[in-house]
Design an enzyme around this catalytic site. Structure first.
Site: not given
Ligand code: FE
Length: 195
Positions: A96, A99-101
């Site tokens: 991602c 961010c951190s999906c």
């Molecule tokens: Fe994300």
């Protein structure tokens, strides 16, 4: 950086608790749930079935969200799950960049490195080098596809079924499917030769 982020998250949680917006026990329960009840074991079951059952594999590749729901998996951070399959020609890896999906219902919570700016930036620009640094050296002929997860679509890699696994049932196969293999930074494990 990660220490700063952790301190920041803690400060935010404290503030929300103090203001009465969030119950600290609920926060703990959510983390506990995704760490212990969910985790990558769910994804491993999905992959093992795809390896064993061609019809399921087709359903999974056609509509990941629906296919994982056959196991009862779904919910937060999993409204649209897209399965991408590794082949001898193409290797898939997920990031991602923003961010951190991450597909929580099948993989649990993302590992720390997945959230690190270094991984997020570099795997897009130099996927082959980053994978090699993480221990996955791919032959030059293999094409690498990098998938950028987002709130719209979260990706699950279906790794290649390892050789020597013909006689294994789904439960045994699931034991070979690691979290890292489903992010695409590793291959599925090989079966241990029984002594
Ligand atoms: Fe994300």
């Amino acid at each position: 950086m990660t220490e700063v982020a952790a301190a920041r998250a803690q400060a935010l949680e404290d503030l929300l608790v103090e203001k009465g917006i969030v119950d600290r026990r609920v926060v703990d329960d959510v983390i506990e749930h995704y760490q212990t009840n969910v985790g990558p074991l769910n994804g491993a079951k999905v992959v093992a079935r795809a390896w064993s059952d061609q019809a399921y594999r087709h359903r999974l590749l056609a509509d990941g969200t629906k296919a994982v729901a056959e196991f009862g998996f779904g919910g937060p951070e999993g409204h649209r799950i897209v399965a991408v399959e590794n082949t001898p020609e193409v290797h898939n890896v997920v990031v991602c960049t923003l961010c951190s999906c991450y597909p929580w219902p099948v993989l649990g919570l993302p590992p720390r490195w997945y959230k690190a700016p270094q991984y997020r930036a570099r795997v897009v620009a130099q996927p082959r080098a980053v994978l090699a640094e993480m221990g996955l050296v791919l032959p030059d002929g293999v094409r690498i596809r990098v998938w950028d997860s987002s709130a719209e679509a979260r990706y699950l890699v279906v790794p290649q079924r390892p050789p020597g696994t013909d006689g294994l049932d789904e439960a045994a196969l699931a034991g070979l499917v690691t979290r890292d293999a489903m992010i695409g930074v590793a291959q599925a494990s090989s079966p241990q030769a029984d002594a």
